[in-house]
Scaffold this active site. Structure first.
Site, mmCIF file in Angstrom:
data_model
loop_
_atom_site.group_PDB
_atom_site.id
_atom_site.type_symbol
_atom_site.label_atom_id
_atom_site.label_comp_id
_atom_site.label_asym_id
_atom_site.label_seq_id
_atom_site.Cartn_x
_atom_site.Cartn_y
_atom_site.Cartn_z
ATOM 1 C CE1 TYR A 125 7.908 -41.597 0.140
ATOM 2 C CE2 TYR A 125 5.859 -41.412 1.379
ATOM 3 C CZ TYR A 125 7.037 -40.856 0.910
ATOM 4 O OH TYR A 125 7.345 -39.556 1.213
ATOM 5 C CE1 TYR A 164 2.891 -39.671 3.724
ATOM 6 C CE2 TYR A 164 3.710 -38.837 1.626
ATOM 7 C CZ TYR A 164 3.912 -39.136 2.961
ATOM 8 O OH TYR A 164 5.135 -38.910 3.534
ATOM 9 N NE ARG A 174 4.020 -34.561 6.066
ATOM 10 C CZ ARG A 174 5.280 -34.418 5.667
ATOM 11 N NH1 ARG A 174 6.050 -35.454 5.443
ATOM 12 N NH2 ARG A 174 5.822 -33.225 5.510
ATOM 13 C CG HIS A 177 6.682 -34.553 1.282
ATOM 14 N ND1 HIS A 177 5.410 -34.999 1.546
ATOM 15 C CD2 HIS A 177 7.514 -35.558 1.684
ATOM 16 C CE1 HIS A 177 5.468 -36.209 2.106
ATOM 17 N NE2 HIS A 177 6.741 -36.574 2.192
ATOM 18 C CG HIS A 179 11.280 -37.482 2.234
ATOM 19 N ND1 HIS A 179 11.124 -37.243 3.578
ATOM 20 C CD2 HIS A 179 10.094 -37.972 1.799
ATOM 21 C CE1 HIS A 179 9.898 -37.604 3.947
ATOM 22 N NE2 HIS A 179 9.244 -38.044 2.885
#
Ligand code: FE
Lengths: 259, 200
Positions: A125, A164, A174, A177, A179
């Site tokens: 991110y 990640y 995770r 995905h 959000h």
């Protein structure tokens, strides 16, 4: 006042359509994750202990801000290019995510604001508090938004995010995905959720996915690969529909087109 | 027996630690994608009524401030009208979105004191602000309301406050005036003074 704020001011359109006898369907809280889910450790100190107090929705919950297309920039729904300096855009497998925002009665919810955020193709991110060692992509910011059309359709273009690792258990990852934050027509419909990818084995190892009580609930957040819609030599298409709370209809109500 | 076919609402998932990237990218340092983060300004000009600042912090069960929360509010204008209703103040959006400060967790909204809006049966609700809180570790966005401690008479007649059985908990919904038009509303997710949350 900037032009943008002025636009925002004049694009407010009717939000209050409360009809006598209406109101939102009660939320099925057993279908959603509980507040306290110890395998997801952060929930332990952040979950209210007392039962929430219920009341039937009032004007305060049945109204909400309305968003319109003219507040969006031309690249807002294109995560491949909206942050990129290079013309090629972000690195990663190119995808289109498209679907509908529906209410529980299956009606499209027009003018819903759909905001998305995600990691880059390596699972990193762009955020001050990010601790994963995968590299940043200089051409990827990770945010996008769009507003549904009159039928509730939305679409955006992005790259498939990577999985990640995250600090929870000793080896938690995770699944890939995206959000989603969704604003329907009323405050009481407000929802944040996540979209997962068809066939990803990591889905079934994730403590955050595991907060959802039923397999059926989890599967409702898995986007389908749509090869028929896929654009040859460009991008695969994933389909993902989002369901918001519906509203009770009264027999003589003349506004049947949704919230 | 016939079945009633209805879709299920999409299950909620936590907003996670990076909600700012999607909802407040300029705040997150992602410049140049959106002109301005949504919900930053609720007052767009010469607004009617009393301008106020709502300040607060979200605390977890250990008493630590959440430094990754995002708070949204939705409220009526000074006359008790929601944006979009006939006669609503065109200089007021009614909707605000703020992040808690990444170091201290403090959030603030520059807004107006709302007027009273009707309950389902036509009685009036006391002036209030609807609040929605998301963060890492919160699996389903938390709904609460801000009422105003200096509106005793209206609060005493409020149909929703009236149904709260544990009367001593009502104080958790009260924003307290601190002078100069500032009101404080802290949110406690757990503990002795756990905020009342609503299932609406
Ligand atoms: Fe994530």
């Amino acid at each position: 006042m900037s032009a943008f704020q002025q636009k925002q001011a004049v694009t407010q359109t009717p939000g209050g359509h409360a009809a006598p006898g209406g109101g939102l369907y009660a939320r099925d809280r057993a279908w959603h994750p509980a507040a306290l889910t110890p395998p997801y450790k952060t929930s332990v100190a952040r979950s209210p202990v007392r039962a929430p107090i219920s009341f039937s929705t009032t004007l305060s919950e049945e109204t909400g801000p309305v968003f319109t297309q003219d507040m969006l920039g031309p690249l807002d729904a294109d995560l491949i290019h909206n942050y990129a300096k290079s013309p090629e855009g972000a690195i990663g497998p190119r995808i289109v995510v498209q679907g509908r925002v529906l209410d529980e009665d299956g009606r499209g919810v027009p003018h819903s604001l759909v905001e998305v955020w995600q990691a880059n193709a390596g699972g990193r991110y762009r955020h001050k508090k990010e601790g994963y060692l995968a590299p940043l992509d200089p051409d990827f910011g990770g945010c996008g938004r769009c507003i549904t059309d009159e039928f509730g359709n939305y679409e955006f273009r992005t790259i498939q995010p990577g999985p990640y690792p995250w600090p929870n258990g000793p080896n938690d990852w995770r699944p890939a995905h995206i959000h989603f934050s969704v604003f329907g027509r009323s405050w009481g419909q407000r929802l944040i959720t996540q979209m997962y990818f068809d066939g990803d084995p990591m889905i079934w190892h994730c403590p955050i996915v595991g907060t959802i009580p039923s397999r059926e609930g989890i599967e409702s957040l898995v986007a389908r690969l749509d090869m028929e819609a896929t654009i040859p030599m460009d991008a695969r298409v994933y389909r993902f529909d989002i369901v918001l709370r519906g509203r009770r209809q009264t027999l003589f109500e003349n506004r049947m087109e949704g919230l | 027996m016939q079945r009633i076919e209805r879709l299920k609402e999409s299950p909620s998932q936590t907003a996670g630690p990076y909600v700012h990237i999607g909802a407040l990218p300029n705040f997150a340092g992602i410049d140049g994608v959106y002109d301005e983060d949504l919900g930053q300004r609720m007052v767009l000009g010469a607004v009617r009524g009393e301008q106020i600042t709502l300040r607060g912090t979200v605390y977890d069960g250990t008493g630590a401030a959440l430094r990754d929360a995002m708070v949204e509010i939705w409220q009526a204008d000074a006359a008790g009208l929601y944006a979009g209703q006939d006669g609503a103040d065109p200089a007021f959006t009614g909707w605000g979105r703020q992040a808690g400060d990444m170091e201290t967790g403090a959030f603030a909204f520059e807004t107006v004191k709302p007027g009273a809006v009707p309950f389902r049966d036509g009685r009036m609700q006391a002036p209030h602000v609807s609040v929605w809180i998301v963060a890492r570790g919160i699996n389903l966005g938390l709904q609460t309301r801000i009422y105003f401690a200096d509106e005793q008479e209206a609060n005493a007649a409020d149909p929703i406050l009236a149904r709260i059985e544990h009367r001593d908990r009502i104080s958790t919904l009260m924003a307290r005036p601190e002078g100069d038009g500032t009101y404080r509303f802290d949110i406690r997710l757990q503990g002795e003074a756990e905020t009342i949350f609503f299932d609406i």
